[in-house]
Design a protein around this motif. Structure first.
Motif, PDB file in Angstrom:
ATOM      1  N   HIS A  28       0.779  -1.232   0.000  1.00  0.00           N
ATOM      2  CA  HIS A  28       0.000   0.000   0.000  1.00  0.00           C
ATOM      3  C   HIS A  28       0.811   1.282   0.000  1.00  0.00           C
ATOM      4  O   HIS A  28       0.233   2.361  -0.101  1.00  0.00           O
ATOM      5  N   SER A  29       2.107   1.208   0.119  1.00  0.00           N
ATOM      6  CA  SER A  29       2.861   2.456   0.218  1.00  0.00           C
ATOM      7  C   SER A  29       3.144   3.029  -1.153  1.00  0.00           C
ATOM      8  O   SER A  29       3.244   2.312  -2.151  1.00  0.00           O
ATOM      9  N   ASN A  30       3.248   4.335  -1.202  1.00  0.00           N
ATOM     10  CA  ASN A  30       3.639   5.049  -2.406  1.00  0.00           C
ATOM     11  C   ASN A  30       4.939   5.776  -2.095  1.00  0.00           C
ATOM     12  O   ASN A  30       5.027   6.498  -1.111  1.00  0.00           O
ATOM     13  N   ALA A  31       5.924   5.580  -2.935  1.00  0.00           N
ATOM     14  CA  ALA A  31       7.182   6.291  -2.742  1.00  0.00           C
ATOM     15  C   ALA A  31       6.952   7.762  -3.044  1.00  0.00           C
ATOM     16  O   ALA A  31       6.139   8.114  -3.910  1.00  0.00           O
ATOM     17  N   SER A  32       7.666   8.613  -2.341  1.00  0.00           N
ATOM     18  CA  SER A  32       7.512  10.038  -2.592  1.00  0.00           C
ATOM     19  C   SER A  32       8.071  10.380  -3.970  1.00  0.00           C
ATOM     20  O   SER A  32       8.901   9.667  -4.522  1.00  0.00           O
ATOM     21  N   LYS A  33       7.616  11.495  -4.499  1.00  0.00           N
ATOM     22  CA  LYS A  33       8.048  11.913  -5.827  1.00  0.00           C
ATOM     23  C   LYS A  33       9.552  12.153  -5.857  1.00  0.00           C
ATOM     24  O   LYS A  33      10.233  11.736  -6.782  1.00  0.00           O
ATOM     25  N   ILE A  34      10.054  12.840  -4.837  1.00  0.00           N
ATOM     26  CA  ILE A  34      11.481  13.157  -4.817  1.00  0.00           C
ATOM     27  C   ILE A  34      12.312  11.886  -4.693  1.00  0.00           C
ATOM     28  O   ILE A  34      13.386  11.782  -5.276  1.00  0.00           O
ATOM     29  N   GLU A  63       2.487   9.320 -17.174  1.00  0.00           N
ATOM     30  CA  GLU A  63       1.837   8.110 -17.695  1.00  0.00           C
ATOM     31  C   GLU A  63       2.088   6.907 -16.789  1.00  0.00           C
ATOM     32  O   GLU A  63       1.298   5.974 -16.760  1.00  0.00           O
ATOM     33  N   ASN A  64       3.192   6.943 -16.067  1.00  0.00           N
ATOM     34  CA  ASN A  64       3.548   5.840 -15.178  1.00  0.00           C
ATOM     35  C   ASN A  64       3.254   6.170 -13.709  1.00  0.00           C
ATOM     36  O   ASN A  64       3.960   5.712 -12.809  1.00  0.00           O
ATOM     37  N   HIS A  65       2.219   6.973 -13.496  1.00  0.00           N
ATOM     38  CA  HIS A  65       1.649   7.253 -12.171  1.00  0.00           C
ATOM     39  C   HIS A  65       2.585   8.022 -11.236  1.00  0.00           C
ATOM     40  O   HIS A  65       2.488   7.890 -10.031  1.00  0.00           O
ATOM     41  N   VAL A  66       3.496   8.807 -11.805  1.00  0.00           N
ATOM     42  CA  VAL A  66       4.292   9.743 -11.005  1.00  0.00           C
ATOM     43  C   VAL A  66       3.835  11.126 -11.447  1.00  0.00           C
ATOM     44  O   VAL A  66       4.331  11.684 -12.408  1.00  0.00           O
ATOM     45  N   ASN A  67       2.833  11.655 -10.767  1.00  0.00           N
ATOM     46  CA  ASN A  67       2.206  12.898 -11.191  1.00  0.00           C
ATOM     47  C   ASN A  67       3.022  14.098 -10.730  1.00  0.00           C
ATOM     48  O   ASN A  67       2.983  14.490  -9.569  1.00  0.00           O
ATOM     49  N   ILE A  68       3.784  14.653 -11.675  1.00  0.00           N
ATOM     50  CA  ILE A  68       4.608  15.820 -11.387  1.00  0.00           C
ATOM     51  C   ILE A  68       4.460  16.825 -12.520  1.00  0.00           C
ATOM     52  O   ILE A  68       4.027  16.486 -13.616  1.00  0.00           O
ATOM     53  N   SER A  69       4.834  18.048 -12.221  1.00  0.00           N
ATOM     54  CA  SER A  69       4.821  19.082 -13.242  1.00  0.00           C
ATOM     55  C   SER A  69       6.234  19.304 -13.753  1.00  0.00           C
ATOM     56  O   SER A  69       7.216  18.844 -13.157  1.00  0.00           O
ATOM     57  N   LYS A  70       6.333  20.018 -14.842  1.00  0.00           N
ATOM     58  CA  LYS A  70       7.636  20.345 -15.417  1.00  0.00           C
ATOM     59  C   LYS A  70       8.455  21.156 -14.407  1.00  0.00           C
ATOM     60  O   LYS A  70       9.644  20.911 -14.221  1.00  0.00           O
TER      61      LYS A  70
END
Length: 108
Positions: A28-34, A63-70
């Motif tokens: 269930h864990s999600n790694a942080s974006k950073i 597309e691979n579920h890492v929602n980040i902006s430019k």
């Protein structure tokens, strides 16, 4: 028949709980974006050096579920470079020196 000692029962219970919680973390864990960007830093940096645009990288990550902006990706890469001691000058393969007028004439 003797009853098992209480501490043995507690140790078994604690061990089962540890395993269960570890399983929850894994599923269930999600790694942080950073954290994800840090893990992929070398690849992202190579892609940028090879002229893959930031927009393409951001689209691929989204597309691979890492929602980040430019903007977020640029800032994260800059932060990681600073932490690693990679400056813009150190990062470039070749450094160009300014030539003076007299140096240019001497080359002719």
């Amino acid at each position: 028949m003797k009853k098992p000692k209480r501490s043995l029962i507690m140790n078994n219970s604690i061990e089962r709980l540890r395993e269960g919680i570890q399983e929850l973390i894994n599923t269930h864990s999600n790694a942080s974006k950073i954290y994800i960007i840090r893990s992929l830093f070398d690849l992202l940096d190579d892609a940028i050096k090879n002229r893959v645009s930031i927009d393409i990288l951001v689209n691929y990550l989204n597309e691979n579920h890492v929602n980040i902006s430019k903007h977020y990706l640029k800032n994260a890469l800059l932060r990681i470079r600073r932490e690693k001691g990679i400056t813009k000058k150190n990062h470039l393969k070749y450094r160009y020196r300014k030539t003076t007028k007299s140096q240019a004439i001497n080359r002719l």
